[in-house]
Design an enzyme around this catalytic site. Structure first.
Site, PDB file in Angstrom:
ATOM      1  N   GLU A 260     -34.070  22.004 -14.181  1.00 49.08           N
ATOM      2  CA  GLU A 260     -33.630  20.753 -14.838  1.00 49.08           C
ATOM      3  C   GLU A 260     -34.106  19.612 -13.948  1.00 49.08           C
ATOM      4  O   GLU A 260     -33.431  19.232 -12.999  1.00 49.08           O
ATOM      5  CB  GLU A 260     -32.100  20.738 -14.977  1.00 49.08           C
ATOM      6  CG  GLU A 260     -31.521  21.858 -15.824  1.00 49.08           C
ATOM      7  CD  GLU A 260     -31.665  21.621 -17.318  1.00 49.08           C
ATOM      8  OE1 GLU A 260     -32.037  20.507 -17.727  1.00 49.08           O
ATOM      9  OE2 GLU A 260     -31.409  22.569 -18.073  1.00 49.08           O
ATOM     10  N   CYS A 294     -30.731  11.373 -14.881  1.00 43.66           N
ATOM     11  CA  CYS A 294     -32.005  11.987 -15.292  1.00 43.66           C
ATOM     12  C   CYS A 294     -32.401  11.478 -16.672  1.00 43.66           C
ATOM     13  O   CYS A 294     -33.574  11.397 -17.000  1.00 43.66           O
ATOM     14  CB  CYS A 294     -31.893  13.506 -15.273  1.00 43.66           C
ATOM     15  SG  CYS A 294     -30.500  14.109 -16.227  1.00 43.66           S
TER      16      CYS A 294
HETATM   17  P1  NAD Z   1     -33.503  16.291  -4.906  1.00 42.49           P
HETATM   18  O1  NAD Z   1     -34.679  16.980  -5.481  1.00 42.49           O
HETATM   19  O2  NAD Z   1     -33.690  15.453  -3.694  1.00 42.49           O
HETATM   20  O3  NAD Z   1     -32.352  17.366  -4.532  1.00 42.49           O
HETATM   21  C1  NAD Z   1     -31.799  18.224  -5.494  1.00 42.49           C
HETATM   22  C2  NAD Z   1     -31.198  19.437  -4.804  1.00 42.49           C
HETATM   23  O4  NAD Z   1     -32.249  20.236  -4.290  1.00 42.49           O
HETATM   24  C3  NAD Z   1     -30.301  19.103  -3.598  1.00 42.49           C
HETATM   25  O5  NAD Z   1     -29.167  19.941  -3.618  1.00 42.49           O
HETATM   26  C4  NAD Z   1     -31.198  19.425  -2.425  1.00 42.49           C
HETATM   27  O6  NAD Z   1     -30.488  19.748  -1.255  1.00 42.49           O
HETATM   28  C5  NAD Z   1     -31.902  20.638  -2.977  1.00 42.49           C
HETATM   29  N1  NAD Z   1     -33.119  21.092  -2.260  1.00 42.49           N
HETATM   30  C6  NAD Z   1     -33.942  20.383  -1.458  1.00 42.49           C
HETATM   31  N2  NAD Z   1     -34.912  21.207  -0.965  1.00 42.49           N
HETATM   32  C7  NAD Z   1     -34.692  22.441  -1.500  1.00 42.49           C
HETATM   33  C8  NAD Z   1     -35.327  23.708  -1.369  1.00 42.49           C
HETATM   34  N3  NAD Z   1     -36.381  23.895  -0.593  1.00 42.49           N
HETATM   35  N4  NAD Z   1     -34.818  24.740  -2.066  1.00 42.49           N
HETATM   36  C9  NAD Z   1     -33.737  24.594  -2.852  1.00 42.49           C
HETATM   37  N5  NAD Z   1     -33.085  23.419  -2.999  1.00 42.49           N
HETATM   38  C10 NAD Z   1     -33.552  22.362  -2.323  1.00 42.49           C
HETATM   39  O7  NAD Z   1     -32.854  15.428  -6.088  1.00 42.49           O
HETATM   40  P2  NAD Z   1     -31.736  14.315  -6.006  1.00 42.49           P
HETATM   41  O8  NAD Z   1     -32.286  13.094  -5.353  1.00 42.49           O
HETATM   42  O9  NAD Z   1     -30.461  14.890  -5.502  1.00 42.49           O
HETATM   43  O10 NAD Z   1     -31.511  14.031  -7.575  1.00 42.49           O
HETATM   44  C11 NAD Z   1     -32.339  13.212  -8.330  1.00 42.49           C
HETATM   45  C12 NAD Z   1     -33.341  14.006  -9.133  1.00 42.49           C
HETATM   46  O11 NAD Z   1     -32.685  15.018  -9.910  1.00 42.49           O
HETATM   47  C13 NAD Z   1     -34.054  13.129 -10.133  1.00 42.49           C
HETATM   48  O12 NAD Z   1     -35.398  13.500 -10.202  1.00 42.49           O
HETATM   49  C14 NAD Z   1     -33.320  13.427 -11.428  1.00 42.49           C
HETATM   50  O13 NAD Z   1     -34.058  13.132 -12.596  1.00 42.49           O
HETATM   51  C15 NAD Z   1     -33.065  14.884 -11.272  1.00 42.49           C
HETATM   52  N6  NAD Z   1     -31.984  15.325 -12.143  1.00 42.49           N
HETATM   53  C16 NAD Z   1     -32.306  16.061 -13.241  1.00 42.49           C
HETATM   54  C17 NAD Z   1     -31.305  16.446 -14.126  1.00 42.49           C
HETATM   55  C18 NAD Z   1     -31.631  17.247 -15.354  1.00 42.49           C
HETATM   56  O14 NAD Z   1     -30.704  17.833 -15.912  1.00 42.49           O
HETATM   57  N7  NAD Z   1     -32.869  17.287 -15.808  1.00 42.49           N
HETATM   58  C19 NAD Z   1     -29.970  16.100 -13.863  1.00 42.49           C
HETATM   59  C20 NAD Z   1     -29.689  15.362 -12.719  1.00 42.49           C
HETATM   60  C21 NAD Z   1     -30.713  14.971 -11.866  1.00 42.49           C
END
Ligand code: NAD
Length: 504
Positions: A260, A294
């Protein structure tokens, strides 16, 4: 503030791991509110050794949990929903304190958790497989859905509790256990939710490790989840680059994933649409959660005949945006999640200018305490400039005009992401075209309502770089289960499929 923390069982220093008991002797992290820059509490991350013990317990708990009848599992989810009802205000306020969305949106987020619990309870009696006619006489074909295993739930900061609940409520009734790695930007809400789930599981005498938690850096704890074959499904919510990394690692071990990822959501405003509906939907879509959803509206495509009038009215609304402490009802927009998010927005605005866009309003950093407040920005652009094709996770809205509906749909689809989209029109032909195979290429396509604010009854997710995953309602539950197809022979003799004979 202290009252909220106390009500949810948050101490001054909290261990960040749970699998029946709490652990966490890794790095100490202070959790600072973007509202005022004050420390709320601290969390200790789990070490790789502690993670191993957590995963082993969560995986072990699956053996008994998968055998509990689904409607009984539903009773636990009902209890989680009731606990959420009892703690709605406190949890919403903690969401607000921790990541800065307005309290009214925090309350909406917790309501969404309650709603998904209700949906999952009903689903616990509806995990139906099909029966199909067999081509062989006195045979029956059927499919059943069985529990899958441990679901690793990795969540983003912007919906710090709802995304966990979308996954957990469904995974629990499906007979899976859950291991949650929340965003390091929102660990306190994760601890609060885990305590709520623990209480519900204990009340019914089940192993609380069924809802486990591991707080730590994505690059270490996240990668341990991505690469461990005991995690049957990784449900990842986050940025596109993060999802690309997770998808690759999980696929390499033939695990399953739900991705997502980011969106780049557009609203088409037709000259045949209602301008008031357009303005209200777009305004909330663009400034809600300070542009950090998002599904936030990032692009508005307006028919050239109403472009000037629309722009003037939107600018009027933007100029009046009340910005301030998101706990106070009078403010519609709070801070961004942290200071780097502000820097990212300001840098994107410079890039917009350099690429030929014109800033119409906003985009200034405000001198509020904490340093995370900005004014929402509108930029007029000639089309999908390179910066417009990227998701800037901030209140930065692009405005462009179009001549024909076909051109508008091409602009709407002309970005790498495919999450949410909308058209504002009273012309049935236009809306049907938008919803047809020739229309929007997104997972969500709305008519006369904006891009943000999805309901849990439908399957949620998007196409292209948004990752293709689906969560929440409809038949999204199927991703959390293992499908088994059976041919049952009651003929008393062997008959092969496809008419193959066996002369022995
Ligand atoms: P991010 O990508 O910085 O982090 C998301 C999660 O991934 C965090 O828990 C982070 O610790 C984890 N992460 C980081 N490195 C990882 C790895 N190597 N392996 C596994 N997990 C890892 O995102 P963010 O800044 O927290 O959130 C914003 C982003 O999320 C935006 O791009 C937004 O559009 C997206 N988002 C999408 C949806 C959806 O349903 N499509 C919903 C909410 C947010």
């Amino acid at each position: 503030m202290q009252q909220v923390l106390n009500a949810l069982g948050i101490s001054d220093v909290n261990p960040g791991g749970f699998s029946g008991s709490w652990s966490g002797s890794g790095k100490l992290q202070a959790v600072v509110s973007p509202i005022h820059g004050e420390r709320l509490a601290s969390v200790t991350n789990v070490t790789p050794q502690e993670f191993e013990a957590i995963l082993a317990r969560c995986h072990g708990a699956f053996a008994a949990w998968k055998l509990v009848p689904a409607p009984k599992r539903g009773e636990v989810v009902k209890e989680i929903g009731d606990e959420l009802r009892r703690n709605k205000e406190a949890l919403a306020e903690l969401v607000t304190l921790e990541m800065g969305k307005t309290l009214r949106e925090g309350l909406g987020e917790v309501q969404e958790m309650i709603d998904i619990c209700d949906l999952a309870v009903g689903l616990s009696r509806q995990l139906c497989g099909l029966t199909m006619p067999s081509e062989r006489r006195m045979h029956r074909l059927q499919e059943q859905w069985h529990p899958l295993g441990v679901v690793g739930v990795i969540t983003a900061f912007n919906f710090p509790v709802a995304v966990w609940s979308w996954n957990t409520a469904i995974a629990l009734v499906c007979g899976d256990t859950v291991l949650w790695k929340p965003s390091s930007k929102a660990p306190l809400t994760a601890i609060a939710c885990t305590k709520i789930a623990e209480k519900a599981l204990r009340k019914f005498g089940f192993d609380p490790a069924i809802c486990s938690l591991a707080i730590g850096k994505g690059s270490d704890i996240g990668d341990l989840i991505n690469t461990d074959p005991r995690v049957a499904l990784v449900s990842y919510t986050g940025s596109v680059p993060g999802g690309r990394h997770v998808g690759r690692l999980v696929q390499e071990r033939f695990g399953r994933h739900i991705l997502e990822l980011g969106g780049n959501n557009a609203v088409i405003v037709s000259e045949k649409g209602d301008l008031d509906i357009a303005l209200r939907s777009i305004y909330f879509g663009a400034i809600g959660t300070s542009g950090q959803r998002c599904t936030s509206t990032r692009r508005v495509l307006v028919h050239e005949s109403i472009f000037g009038a629309f722009k003037a009215r939107l600018l009027e609304l933007y100029a009046k945006t009340p910005i301030g402490d998101p706990r106070e009802h009078k403010y519609l927009m709070g801070p961004l999640v942290d200071a780097p998010a502000v820097d990212t927005m300001l840098a994107a605005i410079e890039t917009v200018k350099a690429q030929g866009g014109k800033i119409l309003c906003g985009g200034e950093k405000l001198p509020h305490p904490g340093g995370c407040y900005v004014t929402p920005c509108i930029a007029e652009v000639p089309g999908n400039l390179p910066i417009v094709r990227e998701e800037t996770f901030a209140p930065l809205l692009y405005l462009m005009s179009y001549k024909t509906i076909e051109e508008a749909i091409a602009l709407q689809n002309g970005v790498p992401q495919g999450l949410s989209s909308a058209i504002i029109t009273n012309d049935q032909g236009e809306s049907e075209l938008f919803l047809s195979a020739a229309g929007s290429d997104c997972g969500i396509a709305n008519v006369n309502t904006g891009t943000s604010g999805a309901e849990i009854g439908g399957a949620f997710g998007g196409e292209k770089e948004t990752g293709g995953g689906r969560e929440s309602g409809s038949d999204a539950w199927k991703a959390y289960m293992r499908r088994q197809t059976s041919a049952i022979n009651f003929s008393g003799k062997v008959e092969l499929a496809q008419g193959i004979t066996l002369d022995i």
